[in-house]
Design a protein around this motif. Structure first.
Motif, PDB file in Angstrom:
ATOM      1  N   LEU A  34       0.834  -1.199   0.000  1.00 42.03           N
ATOM      2  CA  LEU A  34       0.000   0.000   0.000  1.00 42.03           C
ATOM      3  C   LEU A  34       0.871   1.252   0.000  1.00 42.03           C
ATOM      4  CD1 LEU A  34      -2.961   1.012   0.135  1.00 42.03           C
ATOM      5  CD2 LEU A  34      -2.629   1.202   2.588  1.00 42.03           C
ATOM      6  N   ARG A  35       1.928   1.255   0.797  1.00 45.72           N
ATOM      7  CA  ARG A  35       2.840   2.398   0.832  1.00 45.72           C
ATOM      8  C   ARG A  35       3.471   2.628  -0.538  1.00 45.72           C
ATOM      9  NH1 ARG A  35       7.024   0.757   4.918  1.00 45.72           N
ATOM     10  NH2 ARG A  35       7.932   2.776   4.369  1.00 45.72           N
ATOM     11  N   GLY A  36       3.866   1.559  -1.212  1.00 42.41           N
ATOM     12  CA  GLY A  36       4.466   1.689  -2.537  1.00 42.41           C
ATOM     13  C   GLY A  36       3.493   2.243  -3.561  1.00 42.41           C
ATOM     14  N   VAL A  37       2.244   1.786  -3.494  1.00 41.18           N
ATOM     15  CA  VAL A  37       1.226   2.318  -4.409  1.00 41.18           C
ATOM     16  C   VAL A  37       1.008   3.801  -4.108  1.00 41.18           C
ATOM     17  CG1 VAL A  37      -1.221   2.183  -5.048  1.00 41.18           C
ATOM     18  CG2 VAL A  37       0.135   0.079  -4.799  1.00 41.18           C
ATOM     19  N   TRP A  38       0.946   4.156  -2.830  1.00 41.50           N
ATOM     20  CA  TRP A  38       0.776   5.566  -2.440  1.00 41.50           C
ATOM     21  C   TRP A  38       1.908   6.410  -3.024  1.00 41.50           C
ATOM     22  CZ3 TRP A  38      -2.954   8.080   0.629  1.00 41.50           C
ATOM     23  CH2 TRP A  38      -2.659   9.417   0.913  1.00 41.50           C
ATOM     24  N   ARG A  39       3.157   5.963  -2.850  1.00 40.83           N
ATOM     25  CA  ARG A  39       4.308   6.729  -3.349  1.00 40.83           C
ATOM     26  C   ARG A  39       4.257   6.883  -4.864  1.00 40.83           C
ATOM     27  NH1 ARG A  39       7.070   3.231   0.165  1.00 40.83           N
ATOM     28  NH2 ARG A  39       7.891   2.118  -1.647  1.00 40.83           N
ATOM     29  N   ALA A  40       3.866   5.836  -5.572  1.00 39.78           N
ATOM     30  CA  ALA A  40       3.785   5.907  -7.038  1.00 39.78           C
ATOM     31  C   ALA A  40       2.718   6.901  -7.481  1.00 39.78           C
ATOM     32  CB  ALA A  40       3.500   4.525  -7.618  1.00 39.78           C
ATOM     33  N   ARG A  41       1.670   7.024  -6.702  1.00 45.62           N
ATOM     34  CA  ARG A  41       0.557   7.907  -7.077  1.00 45.62           C
ATOM     35  C   ARG A  41       0.730   9.331  -6.584  1.00 45.62           C
ATOM     36  NH1 ARG A  41      -5.674   7.723  -6.290  1.00 45.62           N
ATOM     37  NH2 ARG A  41      -6.284   8.142  -8.415  1.00 45.62           N
ATOM     38  N   TYR A  42       1.257   9.507  -5.365  1.00 45.74           N
ATOM     39  CA  TYR A  42       1.290  10.827  -4.747  1.00 45.74           C
ATOM     40  C   TYR A  42       2.686  11.358  -4.426  1.00 45.74           C
ATOM     41  CZ  TYR A  42      -3.619   9.699  -3.856  1.00 45.74           C
ATOM     42  OH  TYR A  42      -4.930   9.339  -3.992  1.00 45.74           O
ATOM     43  N   GLY A  43       3.692  10.520  -4.461  1.00 47.89           N
ATOM     44  CA  GLY A  43       5.021  10.953  -4.032  1.00 47.89           C
ATOM     45  C   GLY A  43       5.271  10.511  -2.613  1.00 47.89           C
ATOM     46  N   ALA A  44       5.636  11.427  -1.745  1.00 46.28           N
ATOM     47  CA  ALA A  44       5.984  11.091  -0.364  1.00 46.28           C
ATOM     48  C   ALA A  44       4.818  10.458   0.382  1.00 46.28           C
ATOM     49  CB  ALA A  44       6.444  12.349   0.371  1.00 46.28           C
ATOM     50  N   GLU A  45       5.155   9.566   1.303  1.00 50.32           N
ATOM     51  CA  GLU A  45       4.133   8.943   2.140  1.00 50.32           C
ATOM     52  C   GLU A  45       3.568   9.985   3.102  1.00 50.32           C
ATOM     53  OE1 GLU A  45       5.321   5.126   3.805  1.00 50.32           O
ATOM     54  OE2 GLU A  45       6.769   4.928   2.180  1.00 50.32           O
ATOM     55  N   PRO A  46       2.307   9.838   3.525  1.00 49.00           N
ATOM     56  CA  PRO A  46       1.677  10.866   4.352  1.00 49.00           C
ATOM     57  C   PRO A  46       2.212  10.954   5.779  1.00 49.00           C
ATOM     58  CG  PRO A  46       0.195   9.011   4.075  1.00 49.00           C
ATOM     59  CD  PRO A  46       1.380   8.760   3.189  1.00 49.00           C
ATOM     60  N   GLU A  47       2.815   9.889   6.280  1.00 48.58           N
ATOM     61  CA  GLU A  47       3.385   9.907   7.624  1.00 48.58           C
ATOM     62  C   GLU A  47       4.383   8.766   7.741  1.00 48.58           C
ATOM     63  OE1 GLU A  47       0.771   7.674  10.849  1.00 48.58           O
ATOM     64  OE2 GLU A  47      -0.498   9.038   9.703  1.00 48.58           O
ATOM     65  N   PRO A  48       5.358   8.899   8.654  1.00 52.51           N
ATOM     66  CA  PRO A  48       6.295   7.793   8.862  1.00 52.51           C
ATOM     67  C   PRO A  48       5.579   6.599   9.490  1.00 52.51           C
ATOM     68  CG  PRO A  48       6.901   9.724  10.200  1.00 52.51           C
ATOM     69  CD  PRO A  48       5.648  10.067   9.461  1.00 52.51           C
ATOM     70  N   VAL A  49       6.023   5.414   9.140  1.00 54.65           N
ATOM     71  CA  VAL A  49       5.435   4.198   9.690  1.00 54.65           C
ATOM     72  C   VAL A  49       6.358   3.676  10.784  1.00 54.65           C
ATOM     73  CG1 VAL A  49       4.709   1.838   9.177  1.00 54.65           C
ATOM     74  CG2 VAL A  49       4.330   3.651   7.489  1.00 54.65           C
ATOM     75  N   PRO A  50       5.857   3.580  12.010  1.00 55.27           N
ATOM     76  CA  PRO A  50       6.709   3.066  13.090  1.00 55.27           C
ATOM     77  C   PRO A  50       6.968   1.565  12.902  1.00 55.27           C
ATOM     78  CG  PRO A  50       4.470   3.393  13.878  1.00 55.27           C
ATOM     79  CD  PRO A  50       4.511   3.921  12.462  1.00 55.27           C
ATOM     80  N   ALA A  51       8.017   1.078  13.524  1.00 52.43           N
ATOM     81  CA  ALA A  51       8.300  -0.362  13.488  1.00 52.43           C
ATOM     82  C   ALA A  51       7.114  -1.122  14.077  1.00 52.43           C
ATOM     83  CB  ALA A  51       9.570  -0.653  14.275  1.00 52.43           C
ATOM     84  N   TYR A  52       6.870  -2.304  13.547  1.00 52.27           N
ATOM     85  CA  TYR A  52       5.777  -3.138  14.056  1.00 52.27           C
ATOM     86  C   TYR A  52       6.164  -4.604  13.940  1.00 52.27           C
ATOM     87  CZ  TYR A  52       4.748  -3.069   9.019  1.00 52.27           C
ATOM     88  OH  TYR A  52       4.843  -3.133   7.650  1.00 52.27           O
ATOM     89  N   THR A  53       5.600  -5.400  14.817  1.00 55.60           N
ATOM     90  CA  THR A  53       5.851  -6.831  14.828  1.00 55.60           C
ATOM     91  C   THR A  53       4.781  -7.538  14.006  1.00 55.60           C
ATOM     92  OG1 THR A  53       4.520  -7.132  16.804  1.00 55.60           O
ATOM     93  CG2 THR A  53       6.872  -6.693  17.144  1.00 55.60           C
ATOM     94  N   PRO A  54       5.015  -8.798  13.631  1.00 54.91           N
ATOM     95  CA  PRO A  54       3.981  -9.515  12.872  1.00 54.91           C
ATOM     96  C   PRO A  54       2.632  -9.602  13.595  1.00 54.91           C
ATOM     97  CG  PRO A  54       6.062 -10.658  12.672  1.00 54.91           C
ATOM     98  CD  PRO A  54       6.263  -9.567  13.705  1.00 54.91           C
ATOM     99  N   ASP A  55       2.643  -9.591  14.927  1.00 52.66           N
ATOM    100  CA  ASP A  55       1.371  -9.644  15.660  1.00 52.66           C
ATOM    101  C   ASP A  55       0.884  -8.262  16.093  1.00 52.66           C
ATOM    102  OD1 ASP A  55       3.146  -9.033  17.704  1.00 52.66           O
ATOM    103  OD2 ASP A  55       2.312 -10.502  19.102  1.00 52.66           O
ATOM    104  N   TRP A  56       1.412  -7.216  15.428  1.00 49.42           N
ATOM    105  CA  TRP A  56       1.137  -5.838  15.820  1.00 49.42           C
ATOM    106  C   TRP A  56      -0.332  -5.599  16.127  1.00 49.42           C
ATOM    107  CZ3 TRP A  56      -0.214  -1.675  12.018  1.00 49.42           C
ATOM    108  CH2 TRP A  56      -0.669  -2.190  10.810  1.00 49.42           C
ATOM    109  N   SER A  57      -0.536  -4.853  17.148  1.00 53.51           N
ATOM    110  CA  SER A  57      -1.854  -4.426  17.625  1.00 53.51           C
ATOM    111  C   SER A  57      -2.648  -5.520  18.319  1.00 53.51           C
ATOM    112  CB  SER A  57      -2.702  -3.842  16.500  1.00 53.51           C
ATOM    113  OG  SER A  57      -2.133  -2.664  16.005  1.00 53.51           O
ATOM    114  N   GLU A  58      -2.329  -6.767  18.086  1.00 49.36           N
ATOM    115  CA  GLU A  58      -3.132  -7.834  18.681  1.00 49.36           C
ATOM    116  C   GLU A  58      -3.050  -7.877  20.204  1.00 49.36           C
ATOM    117  OE1 GLU A  58      -3.868 -11.303  15.512  1.00 49.36           O
ATOM    118  OE2 GLU A  58      -1.816 -11.201  16.265  1.00 49.36           O
TER     119      GLU A  58
END
Length: 142
Positions: A34-58
């Motif tokens: 999704l981030r790559g598609v965003w960059r291809a369409r709009y340029g810079a990403e809208p915000e930095p993405v913090p590190a996350y684990t595979p079970d993030w948020s769970e």
């Protein structure tokens, strides 16, 4: 306008799965796609993405992906989804939304979506009943 999103996402097909990565051809996870598609369409990403684990948020039950999507994408009803829209999935009943893909086709009996899936990389999968039942929210690029 939405068709270009599907074309961009299809350009990532075959990219290997790499947790937290977002580099076409080298590796990505579902958010990295999704981030790559965003960059291809709009340029810079809208915000930095913090590190996350595979079970993030769970462990906390926090809807981080859903909340972030709502900050940058427009919610749409699933019944009104068109190719290029973003689908968020709950992989288990009662779990947080932590997987996403891009709707690629809505043809009757042939609906599909593009996503980065662990062990498979970026693929276009049929949006069958099992996947459709896991959809938690649908969004559109601005």
């Amino acid at each position: 306008m939405q068709d270009d999103i599907v074309d961009i996402a299809r350009g990532w097909l075959g990219t290997p799965y790499r947790h937290q990565a977002s580099l076409r051809g080298a590796g990505c996870d579902c958010l990295g796609l999704l981030r790559g598609v965003w960059r291809a369409r709009y340029g810079a990403e809208p915000e930095p993405v913090p590190a996350y684990t595979p079970d993030w948020s769970e462990p906390e039950g926090a809807e981080r992906l859903l909340v972030a999507a709502a900050r940058h994408l427009r919610p749409v009803r699933l019944a009104e989804a068109v190719p290029g829209d973003v689908l968020l999935f709950r992989m288990r009943r009662g779990a947080v939304a932590k997987h996403l893909g891009i709707l690629a086709s809505t043809a009757a009996g042939e609906a599909s979506f593009i996503h980065a899936y662990s062990g498979r990389g970026v693929v276009e999968s049929p949006l069958g009943a099992a996947w459709a039942a896991k959809i938690a929210a649908t969004f559109r690029f601005p």
